[in-house]
Motif scaffolding. Structure first.
Motif, PDB file in Angstrom:
ATOM      1  N   LEU A   1      -3.338   6.074   2.303  1.00  0.00           N
ATOM      2  CA  LEU A   1      -2.932   4.683   2.495  1.00  0.00           C
ATOM      3  C   LEU A   1      -1.530   4.540   1.918  1.00  0.00           C
ATOM      4  N   ARG A   2      -0.558   4.361   2.814  1.00  0.00           N
ATOM      5  CA  ARG A   2       0.854   4.232   2.433  1.00  0.00           C
ATOM      6  C   ARG A   2       1.330   2.862   2.895  1.00  0.00           C
ATOM      7  N   ILE A   3       1.549   1.965   1.956  1.00  0.00           N
ATOM      8  CA  ILE A   3       1.980   0.605   2.295  1.00  0.00           C
ATOM      9  C   ILE A   3       3.496   0.536   2.163  1.00  0.00           C
ATOM     10  N   ASP A   4       4.181   0.223   3.271  1.00  0.00           N
ATOM     11  CA  ASP A   4       5.642   0.239   3.311  1.00  0.00           C
ATOM     12  C   ASP A   4       6.199  -1.127   2.903  1.00  0.00           C
ATOM     13  N   ASP A   5       6.598  -1.240   1.652  1.00  0.00           N
ATOM     14  CA  ASP A   5       6.994  -2.543   1.101  1.00  0.00           C
ATOM     15  C   ASP A   5       8.443  -2.587   0.640  1.00  0.00           C
ATOM     16  N   LEU A   6       9.306  -1.713   1.175  1.00  0.00           N
ATOM     17  CA  LEU A   6      10.706  -1.709   0.732  1.00  0.00           C
ATOM     18  C   LEU A   6      11.414  -3.023   1.043  1.00  0.00           C
ATOM     19  N   ASP A   7      11.074  -3.619   2.170  1.00  0.00           N
ATOM     20  CA  ASP A   7      11.720  -4.871   2.565  1.00  0.00           C
ATOM     21  C   ASP A   7      11.049  -6.026   1.822  1.00  0.00           C
ATOM     22  N   GLN A   8      11.442  -6.191   0.570  1.00  0.00           N
ATOM     23  CA  GLN A   8      10.771  -7.148  -0.311  1.00  0.00           C
ATOM     24  C   GLN A   8      10.909  -8.600   0.138  1.00  0.00           C
ATOM     25  N   GLU A   9      11.932  -8.899   0.915  1.00  0.00           N
ATOM     26  CA  GLU A   9      12.101 -10.275   1.381  1.00  0.00           C
ATOM     27  C   GLU A   9      10.975 -10.710   2.307  1.00  0.00           C
ATOM     28  N   ARG A  10      10.314  -9.744   2.964  1.00  0.00           N
ATOM     29  CA  ARG A  10       9.261 -10.061   3.921  1.00  0.00           C
ATOM     30  C   ARG A  10       7.864  -9.849   3.337  1.00  0.00           C
ATOM     31  N   VAL A  11       7.792  -9.258   2.172  1.00  0.00           N
ATOM     32  CA  VAL A  11       6.493  -8.967   1.558  1.00  0.00           C
ATOM     33  C   VAL A  11       5.918 -10.217   0.903  1.00  0.00           C
ATOM     34  N   ARG A  12       4.622 -10.423   1.109  1.00  0.00           N
ATOM     35  CA  ARG A  12       3.903 -11.510   0.455  1.00  0.00           C
ATOM     36  C   ARG A  12       2.628 -10.943  -0.167  1.00  0.00           C
ATOM     37  N   PRO A  13       2.247 -11.415  -1.357  1.00  0.00           N
ATOM     38  CA  PRO A  13       1.021 -10.902  -2.002  1.00  0.00           C
ATOM     39  C   PRO A  13      -0.208 -11.027  -1.116  1.00  0.00           C
ATOM     40  N   GLU A  14      -0.290 -12.124  -0.351  1.00  0.00           N
ATOM     41  CA  GLU A  14      -1.462 -12.304   0.509  1.00  0.00           C
ATOM     42  C   GLU A  14      -1.511 -11.275   1.633  1.00  0.00           C
ATOM     43  N   TYR A  15      -0.347 -10.756   2.058  1.00  0.00           N
ATOM     44  CA  TYR A  15      -0.333  -9.739   3.098  1.00  0.00           C
ATOM     45  C   TYR A  15      -0.824  -8.393   2.541  1.00  0.00           C
ATOM     46  N   VAL A  16      -0.423  -8.094   1.307  1.00  0.00           N
ATOM     47  CA  VAL A  16      -0.899  -6.863   0.666  1.00  0.00           C
ATOM     48  C   VAL A  16      -2.414  -6.937   0.474  1.00  0.00           C
ATOM     49  N   GLU A  17      -2.882  -8.060  -0.031  1.00  0.00           N
ATOM     50  CA  GLU A  17      -4.322  -8.259  -0.230  1.00  0.00           C
ATOM     51  C   GLU A  17      -5.073  -8.119   1.094  1.00  0.00           C
ATOM     52  N   ASN A  18      -4.507  -8.629   2.170  1.00  0.00           N
ATOM     53  CA  ASN A  18      -5.153  -8.581   3.479  1.00  0.00           C
ATOM     54  C   ASN A  18      -5.351  -7.147   3.971  1.00  0.00           C
ATOM     55  N   ILE A  19      -4.426  -6.255   3.642  1.00  0.00           N
ATOM     56  CA  ILE A  19      -4.559  -4.855   4.045  1.00  0.00           C
ATOM     57  C   ILE A  19      -5.840  -4.262   3.473  1.00  0.00           C
ATOM     58  N   PHE A  20      -6.048  -4.445   2.178  1.00  0.00           N
ATOM     59  CA  PHE A  20      -7.247  -3.903   1.534  1.00  0.00           C
ATOM     60  C   PHE A  20      -8.509  -4.577   2.062  1.00  0.00           C
ATOM     61  N   ARG A  21      -8.477  -5.889   2.183  1.00  0.00           N
ATOM     62  CA  ARG A  21      -9.656  -6.620   2.650  1.00  0.00           C
ATOM     63  C   ARG A  21     -10.043  -6.216   4.064  1.00  0.00           C
ATOM     64  N   THR A  22      -9.041  -6.074   4.944  1.00  0.00           N
ATOM     65  CA  THR A  22      -9.326  -5.735   6.340  1.00  0.00           C
ATOM     66  C   THR A  22      -9.882  -4.325   6.471  1.00  0.00           C
ATOM     67  N   LEU A  23      -9.258  -3.358   5.820  1.00  0.00           N
ATOM     68  CA  LEU A  23      -9.731  -1.981   5.903  1.00  0.00           C
ATOM     69  C   LEU A  23     -11.141  -1.842   5.336  1.00  0.00           C
ATOM     70  N   GLU A  24     -11.395  -2.507   4.222  1.00  0.00           N
ATOM     71  CA  GLU A  24     -12.726  -2.436   3.620  1.00  0.00           C
ATOM     72  C   GLU A  24     -13.767  -3.125   4.498  1.00  0.00           C
ATOM     73  N   TRP A  25     -13.415  -4.251   5.104  1.00  0.00           N
ATOM     74  CA  TRP A  25     -14.331  -4.961   6.000  1.00  0.00           C
ATOM     75  C   TRP A  25     -14.675  -4.103   7.213  1.00  0.00           C
ATOM     76  N   LEU A  26     -13.693  -3.375   7.719  1.00  0.00           N
ATOM     77  CA  LEU A  26     -13.910  -2.513   8.869  1.00  0.00           C
ATOM     78  C   LEU A  26     -14.693  -1.249   8.521  1.00  0.00           C
ATOM     79  N   GLY A  27     -14.651  -0.856   7.255  1.00  0.00           N
ATOM     80  CA  GLY A  27     -15.280   0.397   6.847  1.00  0.00           C
ATOM     81  C   GLY A  27     -14.397   1.606   7.044  1.00  0.00           C
TER      82      GLY A  27
END
Length: 304
Positions: free
Chosen positions: A45-71
């Protein structure tokens, strides 16, 4: 099913936390997961967050929640938002990117550019972009200067592909003299992606077929950087899923998977399985998909 040529494949999920994950992301991640599990591979799991102006905490959280929900599990990388921020953010690997940029500078492989993105885009679309700043002699470390890779001449690239290896003799116009360091000093996507893949030992890369030219550009960049191991990576470019003729993407405000399918995961699996060429009875779970999946059966249908 045709097997990957690699004895120990390592692939990756590489979401960008600039929006919520949509079904196009999930489609690509599912193919990545199925290919890895079918071939006894590992997933980073490699999260590409270099562009900090576009990063939001809720988007990072959503990555984990979505992958875990999908299994869709993974083997390498962060297991939580907290661990990602402390250990796996791209901001923690800036020294690696800076070393790569320094190598390109030392070898005279880059030139400074003060052109606007709008101008370069217009010239590329007209097939009239030749790196107009290349001979201006702009100071690389001057203010508001991006770094572009010198790509003139033949750029023969060998690409290992899932079915047939490919030789590309010239970069596309869209990738001519592509940016490796942005005007704000941040390493650009191509450079960071190549450096990350080499750093983590990634050798099997799953992408949409719209990113074929990007793969060629990254192989070319790896040559310039002397990162020979990247040239042995195996690429799988899958068909795109279109919505009304438009590629699903965050920029097109495609619906978040958790919003659209939170009450009906079975419906999502049936839709994804259909795109993969699987029969409905094989789409009830990830285990059932894994038993039936093969690249040869991936549906060529790209609209819904």
């Amino acid at each position: 099913m045709q097997k990957l040529q690699l004895p120990a494949p390592i692939t990756r999920f590489a979401p960008t936390p600039s929006g919520f994950l949509h079904i196009g992301n999930v489609y690509s991640f599912l193919i990545t997961w199925l290919l890895a599990r079918k071939n006894n591979g590992q997933i980073l799991l490699r999260i590409d967050d270099l562009d900090q102006e576009r990063v939001r905490p809720e988007y990072v959280e959503n990555i984990f929640r979505t992958l875990e929900w999908l299994g869709l599990d993974w083997d390498l990388g962060p297991s939580s938002v907290e661990q990602f921020e402390k250990e796996f953010s791209q901001l923690r690997r800036m020294e690696l990117y800076e070393a790569a940029l320094q190598k390109l500078e030392n070898e005279g492989a880059v030139f400074g550019c003060d052109c606007s993105r709008k101008l370069v885009k217009k010239l590329i679309e007209a097939h009239n972009y030749e790196g107009i700043c290349q001979h201006k002699g702009l100071e690389l470390h001057g203010p508001d200067i991006s770094w572009r890779l010198k790509t003139e001449g033949m750029a023969v690239v060998q690409m290992k592909r899932f079915k047939n290896d490919t030789t590309v003799e010239k970069l596309s116009y869209a990738q001519s003299h592509f940016v490796v360091r942005r005007r704000d000093g941040i390493p650009a996507y191509h450079l960071a992606s190549v450096v990350d893949d080499v750093h983590f030992g990634v050798n099997a890369i799953v992408r949409g077929e719209d990113l074929f030219e990007s793969s060629v550009a990254q192989l070319y960049l790896a040559q310039k950087l002397g990162l020979g191991t990247f040239s042995h990576a195996e690429f799988f470019h899958h068909p795109l899923i279109l919505d009304g003729g438009v590629k699903l993407s965050k920029s097109q405000r495609s619906s978040a998977v958790l919003d659209e399918f939170s009450q009906d995961k079975a419906k999502l699996f049936r839709k994804l399985g259909g795109w993969l060429g699987l029969q409905p009875e094989a789409c009830g779970s990830l285990d059932e998909m894994l038993k039936q999946f093969s690249f040869e059966r991936v549906a060529r249908t790209n609209s819904h």
